[in-house]
Scaffold this active site. Structure first.
Site, PDB file in Angstrom:
ATOM      1  N   SER A   1      18.353 -10.075  28.107  1.00  0.00           N
ATOM      2  CA  SER A   1      17.370 -11.143  27.913  1.00  0.00           C
ATOM      3  C   SER A   1      17.848 -12.430  28.594  1.00  0.00           C
ATOM      4  CB  SER A   1      17.112 -11.333  26.414  1.00  0.00           C
ATOM      5  OG  SER A   1      15.925 -12.040  26.176  1.00  0.00           O
TER       6      SER A   1
ATOM      7  N   ASP B   1       8.040  -4.058  26.357  1.00  0.00           N
ATOM      8  CA  ASP B   1       8.656  -5.343  26.038  1.00  0.00           C
ATOM      9  C   ASP B   1       7.639  -6.466  26.237  1.00  0.00           C
ATOM     10  OD1 ASP B   1      10.253  -7.609  25.835  1.00  0.00           O
ATOM     11  OD2 ASP B   1      11.842  -6.830  27.123  1.00  0.00           O
TER      12      ASP B   1
ATOM     13  N   HIS C   1      11.937  -4.550  23.704  1.00  0.00           N
ATOM     14  CA  HIS C   1      12.922  -5.522  24.177  1.00  0.00           C
ATOM     15  C   HIS C   1      14.349  -5.160  23.772  1.00  0.00           C
ATOM     16  CE1 HIS C   1      14.101  -9.355  25.829  1.00  0.00           C
ATOM     17  NE2 HIS C   1      14.638  -9.757  24.688  1.00  0.00           N
TER      18      HIS C   1
END
Length: 271
Positions: free
Chosen positions: A92, A206, A237
């Site tokens: 991320s 995601d 995610h």
């Protein structure tokens, strides 16, 4: 060896989200395949109170980058580890910062990007919140106002001036210095200037970092022979499998990083 670099927020070493511990899954899975893994409490988790003194000057350098580089340096001094085969995995926000980490340490053997954002962080936040608020298919007046307020904060970030860098005002829980430091940063563009091998992975379900970001990594790096890309249609995610539209409550159900993700990372590193 592989260093795991967290996403946004004060994460522990497992990157715990609800009952899920994706970094623990990765560490245990990769260790079983002869890849040593170093994970650690994120600085904002372990030393949050000390960071108060940086209220006016905090950037991703202090939040994430410094400790990722320190972890690599520690592994280089560890006798059981091949100092020439130390890799870094960013998830991320950590994935978004992989090119900045690479720019500061040319000796890292390669990078794994898990759901790395490529667009301005404030735009990603707006997209995430609009998605979540609109999940039921329509917006109430209150929810429309919520989105308007988020848009105002995004506009405030985009209109910040360098003279605002010392302000202690908080925008999305970060000072102006944080947002100014990220201004103009284009992760794929910076990655294109680096020689490091890279493996870019993305979950197709995601909603936090989307296929738009994955496609930007591909557009910038697909001409490189030492960069691989892999999307996983069923993963969210956290790289946990699911069905249908991904929603926030999904993170509250226990799951594990899919075994084939661990296999793909181990195969790439060991090759």
């Amino acid at each position: 060896a592989l260093v795991l670099v967290h996403g946004s927020g004060p994460n522990d070493r497992d990157e715990t989200i609800g009952p899920n511990k994706p970094f623990r899954d990765l560490a245990w899975g990769l260790a079983s395949k002869c890849v040593a893994v170093l994970r650690y409490e994120k600085r904002t988790k372990e030393h949050g109170s000390k960071l108060v003194s940086l209220t006016n000057t905090l950037t991703v350098k202090e939040e994430i980058i410094d400790d990722a580089l320190a972890a690599v340096a520690l592994l280089r001094k560890t006798k059981e580890i091949d100092a020439n085969r130390i890799y870094v995995l960013g998830h991320s926000l950590g994935g978004m910062l992989v090119p900045r980490i690479g720019r500061l340490d040319a000796g890292i053997a390669g990078f794994v990007v898990l759901a790395g954002a490529t667009r301005p962080l404030e735009d990603v936040i707006l997209e995430q919140m609009t998605y979540i608020i609109g999940l039921k298919g329509y917006l109430s007046v209150t929810e429309e106002n919520q989105i308007e307020e988020i848009q105002k904060l995004v506009d405030k970030i985009k209109n910040l001036k360098e003279s605002d860098a010392q302000s202690s005002e908080s925008i999305f829980a970060a000072p102006p210095s944080y947002w100014l430091d990220l201004r103009g940063y284009d992760p794929p563009e910076v990655a294109h200037t680096l020689a490091h091998p890279m493996l870019v992975l993305q979950g197709g379900r995601d909603y936090q970092v989307t296929m738009k970001d994955f496609e930007r990594w591909q557009a910038a790096l697909s001409g490189r022979g030492n960069v691989e890309f892999k999307p996983y249609p069923k993963l969210n995610h956290l790289f946990i499998e699911g069905e249908g539209k991904s929603i926030p409550s999904e993170y509250e159900k226990i799951g594990h990083v899919s075994a084939y993700v661990v296999e793909d990372i181990a195969r790439w590193i060991n090759r």
